[in-house]
Scaffold this active site. Structure first.
Site, short mmCIF file in Angstrom:
data_model
loop_
_atom_site.label_atom_id
_atom_site.label_comp_id
_atom_site.label_asym_id
_atom_site.label_seq_id
_atom_site.Cartn_x
_atom_site.Cartn_y
_atom_site.Cartn_z
N SER A 24 30.10 6.25 -8.76
CA SER A 24 28.87 6.93 -8.31
C SER A 24 28.77 8.35 -8.86
CB SER A 24 28.83 6.97 -6.78
OG SER A 24 27.77 7.80 -6.37
N LYS A 75 23.35 -1.50 1.81
CA LYS A 75 22.04 -0.89 2.10
C LYS A 75 21.23 -1.67 3.13
CE LYS A 75 19.88 1.19 -1.61
NZ LYS A 75 19.42 1.37 -3.01
N GLY A 134 9.32 -8.12 -10.60
CA GLY A 134 10.55 -8.29 -9.83
C GLY A 134 10.26 -8.37 -8.35
N GLY A 136 13.14 -7.91 -5.99
CA GLY A 136 14.38 -7.52 -5.32
C GLY A 136 14.22 -6.19 -4.59
N GLY A 137 15.33 -5.52 -4.33
CA GLY A 137 15.33 -4.29 -3.55
C GLY A 137 14.54 -3.17 -4.22
N ALA A 138 14.68 -3.02 -5.54
CA ALA A 138 13.98 -1.94 -6.24
C ALA A 138 12.47 -2.20 -6.19
CB ALA A 138 14.47 -1.84 -7.68
N TYR A 235 18.05 2.24 -15.69
CA TYR A 235 18.37 3.46 -16.45
C TYR A 235 19.58 3.27 -17.35
CZ TYR A 235 21.13 3.74 -12.19
OH TYR A 235 21.94 3.44 -11.12
P1 NDP Z 1 18.08 -7.21 -7.07
O1 NDP Z 1 19.26 -8.00 -7.49
O2 NDP Z 1 17.77 -6.98 -5.64
O3 NDP Z 1 16.76 -7.87 -7.74
C1 NDP Z 1 16.69 -8.18 -9.10
C2 NDP Z 1 15.33 -8.79 -9.41
O4 NDP Z 1 15.28 -9.01 -10.82
C3 NDP Z 1 15.08 -10.13 -8.73
O5 NDP Z 1 13.71 -10.22 -8.40
C4 NDP Z 1 15.43 -11.12 -9.86
O6 NDP Z 1 14.79 -12.36 -9.74
C5 NDP Z 1 14.89 -10.36 -11.03
N1 NDP Z 1 15.41 -10.80 -12.31
C6 NDP Z 1 16.66 -10.70 -12.78
N2 NDP Z 1 16.75 -11.21 -14.01
C7 NDP Z 1 15.51 -11.64 -14.35
C8 NDP Z 1 14.95 -12.27 -15.50
N3 NDP Z 1 15.67 -12.54 -16.58
N4 NDP Z 1 13.64 -12.58 -15.49
C9 NDP Z 1 12.87 -12.30 -14.41
N5 NDP Z 1 13.33 -11.72 -13.29
C10 NDP Z 1 14.65 -11.39 -13.27
O7 NDP Z 1 18.24 -5.81 -7.84
P2 NDP Z 1 17.51 -4.44 -7.48
O8 NDP Z 1 16.09 -4.77 -7.16
O9 NDP Z 1 18.31 -3.67 -6.52
O10 NDP Z 1 17.60 -3.66 -8.87
C11 NDP Z 1 16.85 -4.07 -10.01
C12 NDP Z 1 17.12 -3.07 -11.12
O11 NDP Z 1 16.57 -1.81 -10.77
C13 NDP Z 1 18.63 -2.86 -11.32
O12 NDP Z 1 18.96 -3.23 -12.65
C14 NDP Z 1 18.88 -1.41 -11.10
O13 NDP Z 1 19.57 -0.83 -12.19
C15 NDP Z 1 17.50 -0.78 -11.04
N6 NDP Z 1 17.43 0.18 -9.94
C16 NDP Z 1 17.17 1.47 -10.27
C17 NDP Z 1 17.10 2.44 -9.30
C18 NDP Z 1 16.81 3.85 -9.70
O14 NDP Z 1 17.06 4.75 -8.90
N7 NDP Z 1 16.29 4.07 -10.89
C19 NDP Z 1 17.30 2.12 -7.87
C20 NDP Z 1 17.55 0.71 -7.64
C21 NDP Z 1 17.64 -0.20 -8.65
P3 NDP Z 1 15.52 -13.56 -8.90
O15 NDP Z 1 15.45 -13.13 -7.47
O16 NDP Z 1 14.66 -14.72 -9.24
O17 NDP Z 1 16.91 -13.65 -9.43
#
Ligand code: NDP
Length: 292
Positions: A24, A75, A134, A136-138, A235
Site C-alpha cells: 500500500s 471493504k 463494469g 464491480g466495486g469501482a 492506474y
Molecule cells: P471487481 O473485481 O469488484 O470488479 C471487476 C469488474 O470488471 C467486474 O464487473 C468484472 O466482470 C469486470 N471485468 C473483468 N474483466 C473483464 C473483461 N475482460 N471484460 C469485461 N468485464 C470484465 O474490481 P473493482 O471494481 O474493485 O476494480 C476494478 C478496477 O478498478 C481494478 O482493476 C482496480 O485497479 C481499479 N480501481 C481503481 C481505483 C482507483 O482509486 N483508481 C479504486 C478501485 C478500483 P465480472 O463480474 O463479469 O467478472
C-alpha cells in the site's frame, strides 16, 4: 514557556487495514502529509487476516485509534462491525475509511467523492450521461459519485444481471447494456458525455502480457463516442490500452483523458481530512504517491 517534546504531545495514530497490505502507498501519502503539516501522528500498516476483522475493529476501538482506511478483502465485510455507516458507503456497500466520532466508529466511502475530485481537477463537467463499464466495486463507487452529481447513468457489463443489481443496490435510476450487445453498446457510446472504464480488463501488471487488455479495448466501439471525457479507473499502467486507443483515434484526440491515479490520490486526501481533521496538502500527497 518550554514546549513539550513531540513525543509528549497526543499522537494521532491511524493506518490501513487489509490483507495483504504491505504494497500500500497509503502510509507514504499520509505520513508525508502529517510531516508537512507538523501534526504529531503516525499512519501504519495493519495486516489483518480475513478471519480476524471483527477483532481488529474491536482493537481500533479499544486502542483509541484516530481512524483507518480499509482495503481488500475487508471493504464490504467491515460494515456490520461499525456503529454507523454514511449514506454513500451504505449504497456502495463498501467502507474504505473509518473515523472516530466520540465513542462511535463511523464508516465512510471516499472512493466516490475521490473520483469526483479527480475529474474536477481536469475540468470535467458533470452534465449529460455517464457510461460506466463494469459492475464491480469501482463501478458502484462511480455510479454513486456521478449520480450524486446529477448525471444520468448507463452501466455496461458483460453480465447484464450484474449491471441491473448494481443499479438496484445503489438505488440509482439508469440503463443497462450487455458489453456483448454490439448495437446497444454503440448506441450507448454515442449518447454518453463521460466514459468511465471501471472493469479490471485494462489492468496489466508489470511484466504481464497486454494482449487481453488490448482485445477488450478493440471490441469497444470507441469511434462512436461523442462525449468530452474518458476516465480509466485502472492506474496500472497509467496509460491503459483504452487511453492509448483514444489518443490515437482521429476524432477523439480532443477528449479529456483522466487516469486512475487521481481517484487513488483523492480517496486518500479525503480520508486524511476525515481522520486527521485538517485540509490535506494535496501536492505533498501526490508526490508521495508517485515516488517509490
Ligand atoms: P471487481 O473485481 O469488484 O470488479 C471487476 C469488474 O470488471 C467486474 O464487473 C468484472 O466482470 C469486470 N471485468 C473483468 N474483466 C473483464 C473483461 N475482460 N471484460 C469485461 N468485464 C470484465 O474490481 P473493482 O471494481 O474493485 O476494480 C476494478 C478496477 O478498478 C481494478 O482493476 C482496480 O485497479 C481499479 N480501481 C481503481 C481505483 C482507483 O482509486 N483508481 C479504486 C478501485 C478500483 P465480472 O463480474 O463479469 O467478472
Amino acid at each position: 514557556m518550554r514546549r513539550s517534546p513531540w513525543y509528549a504531545e497526543a499522537m494521532k495514530v491511524a493506518g490501513i487495514v487489509g490483507w495483504p497490505v504491505d504494497h500500500s502507498r497509503s502510509p507514504a501519502m499520509h505520513n508525508a502529509a502529517l510531516r508537512a503539516l507538523g501534526i504529531p501522528g503516525f499512519y501504519g500498516l495493519f495486516p489483518v487476516k480475513p478471519g480476524s476483522l471483527q477483532a481488529a475493529v474491536a482493537g481500533l476501538r479499544a486502542l483509541g485509534i484516530a481512524g483507518a482506511n480499509v482495503t481488500l478483502p475487508h471493504k464490504e465485510a467491515v460494515l456490520p462491525f461499525l456503529d454507523e455507516v454514511d449514506d454513500a458507503a451504505r449504497r456502495i456497500g463498501a467502507v474504505n475509511t473509518i473515523v472516530r466520532r466520540g465513542e462511535a466508529l463511523v464508516g465512510l466511502n471516499t472512493d466516490a467523492p475521490g473520483l469526483i475530485r479527480s475529474l474536477e481537477d481536469e475540468g470535467v463537467a458533470f452534465q449529460g450521461r455517464a457510461l460506466i463499464l463494469g459492475a464491480g466495486g469501482a463501478a458502484r463507487a462511480a455510479v454513486v459519485g456521478l449520480g450524486n452529481q446529477g448525471m444520468q447513468i448507463t452501466v455496461a457489463a458483460r453480465r447484464k444481471p450484474a449491471a441491473r443489481s448494481l443499479l438496484e443496490q445503489t438505488e440509482t435510476e439508469g440503463n443497462v447494456v450487455a458489453l456483448g450487445d454490439a448495437l446497444a453498446l454503440r448506441d450507448a457510446f454515442s449518447k454518453a458525455s463521460l466514459l468511465v472504464q471501471a472493469t479490471s480488463a485494462t489492468l496489466v501488471a508489470e511484466g504481464e502480457d497486454p494482449t487481453s487488455a488490448e482485445a477488450f479495448v478493440r471490441a469497444l466501439p470507441i469511434e462512436a463516442f461523442a462525449g468530452h471525457a474518458l476516465v480509466d479507473l485502472v492506474y496500472q499502467p497509467r496509460q491503459t490500452a483504452l487511453m492509448k486507443a483514444f489518443a490515437n483515434e482521429p476524432g477523439l484526440m480532443n477528449v479529456v483523458r483522466v487516469d486512475g491515479l487521481g481517484m487513488l490520490l483523492h480517496q486518500g486526501t479525503l480520508a486524511f481530512e476525515a481522520i486527521f481533521g485538517a485540509p490535506a496538502p494535496v501536492e505533498v500527497m501526490r508526490r508521495a504517491l508517485l515516488c517509490p
